[in-house]
Every structure is written in structure tokens, then in C-alpha cells.
Design an enzyme around this catalytic site. Structure first.
Site, mmCIF file in Angstrom:
data_model
loop_
_atom_site.group_PDB
_atom_site.id
_atom_site.type_symbol
_atom_site.label_atom_id
_atom_site.label_comp_id
_atom_site.label_asym_id
_atom_site.label_seq_id
_atom_site.Cartn_x
_atom_site.Cartn_y
_atom_site.Cartn_z
ATOM 1 N N SER A 24 0.831 -1.210 0.000
ATOM 2 C CA SER A 24 0.000 0.000 0.000
ATOM 3 C C SER A 24 0.864 1.259 0.000
ATOM 4 O O SER A 24 0.355 2.368 0.046
ATOM 5 C CB SER A 24 -0.912 0.000 1.229
ATOM 6 O OG SER A 24 -0.146 -0.171 2.408
ATOM 7 N N HIS A 157 -39.987 23.406 -10.063
ATOM 8 C CA HIS A 157 -40.072 22.550 -11.269
ATOM 9 C C HIS A 157 -39.293 23.158 -12.444
ATOM 10 O O HIS A 157 -39.650 22.942 -13.604
ATOM 11 C CB HIS A 157 -41.526 22.316 -11.704
ATOM 12 C CG HIS A 157 -42.446 21.937 -10.591
ATOM 13 N ND1 HIS A 157 -42.749 20.614 -10.289
ATOM 14 C CD2 HIS A 157 -43.112 22.686 -9.681
ATOM 15 C CE1 HIS A 157 -43.578 20.580 -9.253
ATOM 16 N NE2 HIS A 157 -43.811 21.828 -8.852
ATOM 17 N N SER A 278 -13.273 26.254 -26.588
ATOM 18 C CA SER A 278 -13.400 25.021 -27.352
ATOM 19 C C SER A 278 -12.249 24.951 -28.342
ATOM 20 O O SER A 278 -11.820 25.975 -28.871
ATOM 21 C CB SER A 278 -14.736 25.026 -28.096
ATOM 22 O OG SER A 278 -14.673 24.184 -29.226
ATOM 23 N N LYS A 284 -16.811 29.746 -28.519
ATOM 24 C CA LYS A 284 -17.275 29.146 -27.260
ATOM 25 C C LYS A 284 -16.544 29.668 -26.030
ATOM 26 O O LYS A 284 -15.350 29.885 -26.029
ATOM 27 C CB LYS A 284 -17.086 27.612 -27.296
ATOM 28 C CG LYS A 284 -18.017 26.873 -28.207
ATOM 29 C CD LYS A 284 -19.483 26.938 -27.810
ATOM 30 C CE LYS A 284 -19.800 26.227 -26.525
ATOM 31 N NZ LYS A 284 -19.784 24.777 -26.666
ATOM 32 N N GLU A 291 -18.931 22.542 -14.297
ATOM 33 C CA GLU A 291 -19.189 21.217 -14.878
ATOM 34 C C GLU A 291 -18.311 20.156 -14.214
ATOM 35 O O GLU A 291 -18.768 19.060 -13.893
ATOM 36 C CB GLU A 291 -18.920 21.237 -16.388
ATOM 37 C CG GLU A 291 -19.961 22.000 -17.175
ATOM 38 C CD GLU A 291 -19.626 22.029 -18.662
ATOM 39 O OE1 GLU A 291 -20.420 21.523 -19.444
ATOM 40 O OE2 GLU A 291 -18.554 22.551 -19.031
HETATM 41 N N1 ARG Z 1 -1.210 -1.303 5.501
HETATM 42 C C1 ARG Z 1 -2.124 -1.796 6.477
HETATM 43 C C2 ARG Z 1 -3.476 -1.080 6.374
HETATM 44 O O1 ARG Z 1 -3.517 -0.080 5.779
HETATM 45 C C3 ARG Z 1 -1.586 -1.598 7.841
HETATM 46 C C4 ARG Z 1 -2.061 -2.571 8.836
HETATM 47 C C5 ARG Z 1 -1.587 -3.929 8.488
HETATM 48 N N2 ARG Z 1 -1.787 -4.853 9.539
HETATM 49 C C6 ARG Z 1 -1.578 -6.138 9.357
HETATM 50 N N3 ARG Z 1 -1.737 -6.897 10.369
HETATM 51 N N4 ARG Z 1 -1.255 -6.621 8.208
HETATM 52 O O2 ARG Z 1 -4.468 -1.513 6.880
#
Ligand code: ARG
Length: 463
Positions: A24, A157, A278, A284, A291
Site C-alpha cells: 500500500s 419545477h 473550445s 465558445k 461542470e
Molecule cells: N497497511 C495496512 C493497512 O492499511 C496496515 C495494517 C496492516 N496490519 C496487518 N496486520 N497486516 O491496513
């Protein structure tokens, strides 16, 4: 490839595809200022209760400070094998501070750590959002104040209904934004709860002092249940609900700006600096900002639905699914703030075409209700007056003119109660200023509403 802090029980190395799939770091790196602040508070607390020594705490805090500076300068390489921001910082701390780094994670889990980070991140972002909403409130009140004499058709309306002050229309949005702000202030109370110390899910065997950690991190309270602390994302769902409602309001406003800036309406002109052209049609000038705001609304709803769906079937306590909370949350935060910022810039630069609005309010029988009210004041029951004026409208429509363009004789055919003073009652100003019921569009009400809003804006300390 870096060593993993959890690989003691594993016989083979993690597959590269697994690392790429589970990492992540590509998005949760944004949490680093909070992760580091949380770790520093954790170290200090561990030293206070004697789990680590003061010297160890100092070394850890110094090392974390070094890492913070590296990250601030973007001098830090991320590597999927270290999964997330928490493990990156811990691994780097080992390089920077040496063996003592291995003590940082005592009495802590990534489960409570990530809950802390997200709460600290969101707390800061919500404060900024509340501040932006405050600026938007000022902009809307200024718009109202600067156009007190502008009369426009009010619609139901999407059909012209009754005349209103443009300022009254702006103050309607002020009320919406005020409620949005109140929702964020309220949700901030539940974000601002300190989860660290829940550890994995059950609490910890160490004699930790959670109140002390909370104090260091400026949290007014700690979470009372360790399982709830690591599994709760209500606070994020609440934020996304408030964000979605705020986006509904911005989107409705945007829709009106788009309509009003058409040749068909012509009620407003957007500043050239806040419109785009445009690539094919030289004439335009497009209302792309409203938008795009209208379009981005769907994204924020999407984040809300993503989080609801993410959470709805999760058994307690932490589940890795919850890692998926971050991208929608970050995206919604960024989107809402960007939409607020651009509106704060754009709205003061709108030109209100007062003559066009006034003309639109003068055509289409917007005075029909007032004519019925006139008859009621002469003693006619409202339903009867309604039919009577309806007949007059049909007659005027047949002649292609407005009610106030009929002669007194013509009007008298519909009721002998109609006298010459009817014509004064059907003017725009008269109609507006007669609507003095609380919350109505009468100029004196609107002036009072602006004064109330100014007083509130001057006295408020929103967050
Ligand atoms: N990257 C994980 C999350 O965002 C952190 C927690 C991970 N915990 C674990 N026991 N794998 O949730």
C-alpha cells in the site's frame, strides 16, 4: 529486497507478485507525518512507563526526526517488499538509529498504528475543510450583500414561480454550507479519539499509559475498547457522508451556474479567467469549472459507497480489507478541498446580469399568487381567488400579455373586488417586500439575514 519484520515463521520468501499486490506504500506514504508523530509519542510514553530507557527514547526520537526530514525532502526510496509506510519507517529507523529501532514496536501493532495515522490525517484534513467552508460562507454572504437590489425569478419545477432577491438565493447556499460545516465539526469529535494501545486487538501486557500518548498527540479522549479501536472506520464513513452531502450542495450550485451562464438564461457571466474555450468552435466560452465540480461529485459518492461496501461484512477486529479504505478516503478529501478552493476563487468573479434577471422575473405571470393574495385581502377565500386569477392568466395568455398589462376593466371581469390599487401590488419590489414572513425574501429580511451571517462569521471559531 528488505527483510520483513514478520518473516520469522515463513519458510520461503514472499512471491514478488504478492508483494506488488499487497503493498500500500504507493498511496499510504502520505500518512508519514502522522506515523512519525505517533511513533515519537509512543516512544516517549514507553520511556515514561519504563518499558524503554530515556536514552533509548531519545535515540528513537532523533532517528524518527531524521527520517521525517528525509521524507519531507522526498529523499526516501519506497520498496513494495516493505508493504506500507509503517514498515518503511521502522526499517529505515534500524539503518539510522541501529538496534534500538527494534524496540519501537513494543506494545503496538500496525493495526492500532494505522488507525491512529488515519485519524490524525483526517483530523487535519477536516480542520482544513472546515476552514475552506468558512471562506465559502464569506464569499456567499459577500455575493448576497453586493447584489441586494437584484431581483430574479425564483423557480419550482424549473418553471418561473415567484420573484425573489438574488441575495436570498445566495443565502440559501450559505445555509447549506453552514450545515455542511456543522456536520464536519460534529464528525471531528468522533475522529478525534486516540486508538493507540489497542495493539493487535486485545490490548497489551505492558503497563502503557494511553492517556499520556493521547495528551502528547493532542487527543481529548482515548478509545474505550481495543477491538473497536482497531476495527472502527465509522469516522471515515461519517466524513465521507458529510463530504458527499457537501458535494451535493456544490453540485446543485454548479448546475445553476451552468444554466445561468447559457445564452438561454444569460443571468450571469463567468470571468474569462474562470472559463475555458473550445478547440474547434472559436466562439465558445464554456463553464468547465462548475461542470467539473458537478462531475467530481460522483467520485465522492463513489468513495462513500466503496467504504460502506468495504466495511459491511467484516467480522471483528482488523481485516486486511481495511487497507482499501485509504485511496477512496484520500481521493474524497482531495476532491472536496479542490472543489471548495476553486469555488472560493471563482464565485467573487461572477458578473450578475441584473437587467436580464429582472426582465425574466417580469415575464411569465410571477405575480399571479400576489393577485390571488390581493383578492383574499378583499375577503375572497384563497381557493376561489386561485381560480379567479387562473382565469385571468388564461385570458392574458390568449392576448399574449402579462396580468399587469390588462386594463382595470378587463381585470374587473374576473372579480369586482379588483380596484385600481391592484397595479401597485403587482410590481416586483412590492411582491418581494411583502414576503416578510420569517425566512422570506423581503429586502428587510435579507438585510437582517446578512447582518446575522456577518455577526456569526465574525464571532465563529469553527474548529
Ligand atoms: N497497511 C495496512 C493497512 O492499511 C496496515 C495494517 C496492516 N496490519 C496487518 N496486520 N497486516 O491496513
Amino acid at each position: 529486497m528488505a527483510e520483513k519484520p514478520w518473516d520469522g515463521r515463513f519458510a520461503e520468501k514472499t512471491d514478488k507478485h504478492v508483494e506488488a499486490f499487497t503493498a500500500s506504500i504507493a498511496y499510504d506514504w502520505r500518512l508519514y507525518p502522522y506515523d512519525i508523530a505517533g511513533s515519537i509519542a509512543h516512544c516517549k510514553m514507553l520511556a515514561k512507563v519504563g518499558v524503554i530507557s530515556d536514552e533509548e527514547s531519545v535515540l528513537l526520537v532523533e532517528g524518527l526526526g531524521t527520517i521525517k526530514r528525509e521524507l519531507d525532502r522526498r529523499e526516501f526510496t519506497f520498496d513494495d517488499s516493505l508493504e506500507d509506510i509503517h514498515m518503511h519507517i521502522e526499517a529505515r529507523l534500524f539503518q539510522v538509529a541501529g538496534k534500538v529501532a527494534q524496540k519501537l514496536h513494543t506494545a503496538r501493532s500496525r493495526n492500532d498504528q494505522v488507525a491512529l495515522d488515519v485519524r490524525m490525517y483526517l483530523r487535519e484534513e477536516v480542520r482544513q475543510t472546515i476552514d475552506l467552508l468558512q471562506q465559502l460562507k464569506v464569499v456567499l454572504v459577500d455575493m448576497a450583500d453586493g447584489h441586494l437590489d437584484v431581483v430574479m425569478p425564483g423557480y419550482t419545477h424549473t418553471q418561473r414561480a415567484q420573484p425573489v432577491l438574488f441575495a436570498h438565493h445566495m443565502l440559501a447556499y450559505y445555509e447549506m454550507v453552514k450545515r455542511d460545516q456543522a456536520r464536519f465539526c460534529d464528525c471531528l469529535k468522533r475522529i478525534n479519539v486516540m486508538p493507540l494501545g489497542a495493539a493487535a486487538l486485545a490490548g497489551t501486557t505492558y503497563p502503557i499509559d494511553r492517556e499520556y500518548t493521547a495528551k502528547l498527540l493532542d487527543f481529548p479522549e482515548i478509545s474505550p475498547n481495543s477491538m473497536d479501536a482497531v476495527s472502527d472506520r465509522d469516522f471515515a464513513m461519517e466524513f465521507l457522508s458529510a463530504a458527499s452531502i457537501a458535494m451535493v450542495h456544490l453540485s446543485r450550485f454548479s448546475e445553476e451556474l451552468v444554466l445561468w451562464s447559457t445564452a438561454e438564461f444569460g443571468f450571469i457571466t463567468l470571468a474569462d479567467a474562470f472559463a475555458t474555450g473550445s478547440s474547434i468552435m472559436p466562439q465558445k466560452k464554456n463553464p468547465d469549472i462548475p461542470e467539473i465540480v458537478r462531475g467530481k461529485t460522483g467520485r465522492v459518492f463513489g468513495s462513500l459507497v466503496a467504504l460502506f461496501t468495504l466495511m459491511k461484512s467484516l467480522p471483528m477486529a482488523y481485516n486486511r480489507d481495511m487497507q482499501e479504505d485509504k485511496e477512496p478516503l484520500f481521493d474524497a478529501v482531495d476532491t472536496l478541498k479542490a472543489c471548495l478552493q476553486i469555488n472560493i476563487q471563482m464565485i467573487p468573479r461572477i458578473t450578475v446580469n441584473r437587467q436580464v434577471m429582472r426582465k425574466a422575473a417580469s415575464v411569465g405571470f410571477l405575480n399571479a399568487t400576489d393577485m390571488a393574495d390581493y383578492l383574499v385581502n378583499q375577503g375572497m377565500p384563497f381557493r376561489k381567488a386561485h381560480t379567479c386569477v387562473g382565469n385571468a392568466v388564461a385570458y392574458a395568455l390568449g392576448k399574449g400579455i402579462e396580468l399587469d398589462q390588462l386594463t382595470l376593466e378587463e381585470l374587473k371581469q374576473f372579480s369586482p373586488l379588483i380596484k385600481a390599487d391592484i397595479f401597485d401590488r403587482l410590481t416586483l419590489e412590492y411582491m418581494i417586500n411583502r414576503r416578510q414572513s420569517a425566512g422570506g425574501t423581503a429586502t428587510e429580511n435579507v438585510i437582517r439575514a446578512i447582518a446575522d451571517a456577518r455577526r456569526a462569521l465574525n464571532s465563529e471559531t469553527p474548529a
